[in-house]
Design an enzyme around this catalytic site. Sequence first.
Site, short mmCIF file in Angstrom:
data_model
loop_
_atom_site.label_atom_id
_atom_site.label_comp_id
_atom_site.label_asym_id
_atom_site.label_seq_id
_atom_site.Cartn_x
_atom_site.Cartn_y
_atom_site.Cartn_z
N MET A 152 5.92 59.30 -32.38
CA MET A 152 7.07 58.53 -32.84
C MET A 152 7.66 59.23 -34.05
O MET A 152 6.95 59.50 -35.03
CB MET A 152 6.68 57.09 -33.18
N ALA A 153 8.95 59.53 -33.98
CA ALA A 153 9.62 60.28 -35.04
C ALA A 153 9.55 59.52 -36.36
O ALA A 153 9.84 58.33 -36.43
CB ALA A 153 11.08 60.51 -34.66
N GLY B 220 2.58 52.97 -28.39
CA GLY B 220 3.61 53.35 -29.34
C GLY B 220 3.92 52.23 -30.30
O GLY B 220 3.19 51.98 -31.26
N GLN C 120 2.93 67.38 -29.88
CA GLN C 120 3.93 67.22 -28.82
C GLN C 120 5.12 68.14 -29.08
O GLN C 120 5.63 68.19 -30.19
CB GLN C 120 4.44 65.80 -28.68
N ASN D 82 2.37 53.73 -20.23
CA ASN D 82 2.98 53.44 -21.52
C ASN D 82 4.08 52.39 -21.33
O ASN D 82 4.81 52.43 -20.34
CB ASN D 82 3.56 54.74 -22.11
N GLY D 83 4.15 51.45 -22.26
CA GLY D 83 5.20 50.43 -22.20
C GLY D 83 4.65 49.03 -22.33
O GLY D 83 3.86 48.59 -21.49
N CYS E 122 12.46 61.23 -24.01
CA CYS E 122 13.36 60.78 -25.06
C CYS E 122 14.66 60.23 -24.49
O CYS E 122 15.36 60.93 -23.76
CB CYS E 122 13.65 61.93 -26.02
N LYS F 168 4.81 63.81 -20.90
CA LYS F 168 5.16 62.40 -21.02
C LYS F 168 6.61 62.25 -20.58
O LYS F 168 7.47 63.02 -21.00
CB LYS F 168 4.99 61.90 -22.45
#
Length: 388
Positions: free
Chosen positions: A27-28, A237, A80, A213-214, A111, A151
């Site tokens: 995560m940025a 995340g 990543q 994921n989610g 993204c 991913k």
Amino acid sequence: MTTALAPARSLRIGPIELDAPVVLAPMAGITNTAFRRLCREYGAGLYVSEMITSRALVERNATTMRLITHHESETPRSIQLYGVDPKTVAEAVRILVAEDRADHIDLNFGCPVPKVTRKGGGAALPWKRELFRDIVTGAVRSAGDVPLTIKMRKGIDADHLTYLEAGRIAEDAGVAAVALHARTAAEFYSGQADWSAISKLKETVTSVPVLGNGDIWSADDARRMMNETGCDGVVVGRGCLGRPWLFGDLARSLGAPGAATAEPVDATLGFVAQAFRRHAELLVEFFDDEDRGCRDIRKHVAWYFKGYPVGGDVRARLATASSLAEIDELLATLELDAPYPGAAAEGQRGRAGTPKRPALPDGWLDSRVLGAEASSVLAEAELDHSGG
């Protein structure tokens, strides 16, 4: 917060054996060394760096070179990469391997940020199947014995799904695992993740682990996803924002060695305040600058204290604090024995947004083949954005 314990589940990604089948999603601005170290202190799993732009790495951008530097306590080291040019991505992978900077490398094809997809990058890229194949194949070749994973998202939108085909291509190319965020780029982070897509991917990709994921907001969610979809592990995340101890809960719930008998976290306000303070301390160390570290922790205030009896004035002052001493003074004013607030602290956190038409290069969807005009657009695609 979690119910009965599950049988012990581990996860192997190439030569890496994880005690818990759990991965921290890049995560940025979040998953820097400080946050990764904090999550690791609570649990087990694989903790992935912020997204690193391949071109910036090849050009040895100073900020990028700092971001790929791990703390000595971090093992395995996971990075990543994001890129759109097969040669540049392959060279970035080669640098990481040759200079012994990573034990695991992941490629970002998930993204949904418009500034990325507008240039054909991120979740838009697998639509150009041969470009996707070339990037992944070249990266696997450059990685050698270092496991390389991808991913991705389901696709661009409901009418342009790519995940099953991309999964097969990646598997054939020799990746060590495939992770799917079960939303399209058009969905961004809105609505409910389509876990059935994870099941379909698991049925399609059979020789390497498939990670889901989610919408994993709790350890129960992780166990439910694995049970319902058959996936081999989970990527977490937004669920850990302001809650790094979730990784301890996950390790315990999934039966990680040494964690199964540990007591569940009693997330009183005092416990949360201590975690927040530790995060701030690690950020100060990471930036080697107390003011900058305290400024960076500000974005985490709402996540940590979601649902807790922390007044607006204290929240506002924490979001402007410029020293650890000031943070300590503010935390000391809280009702530290206040109990865990239950549902008020649970559920979604972080960005969600609303469904939107993905921003794409002109004519991007007209063909699965990369044309000359699209190639010129891709040259501008490597921007420092993350997500997925």
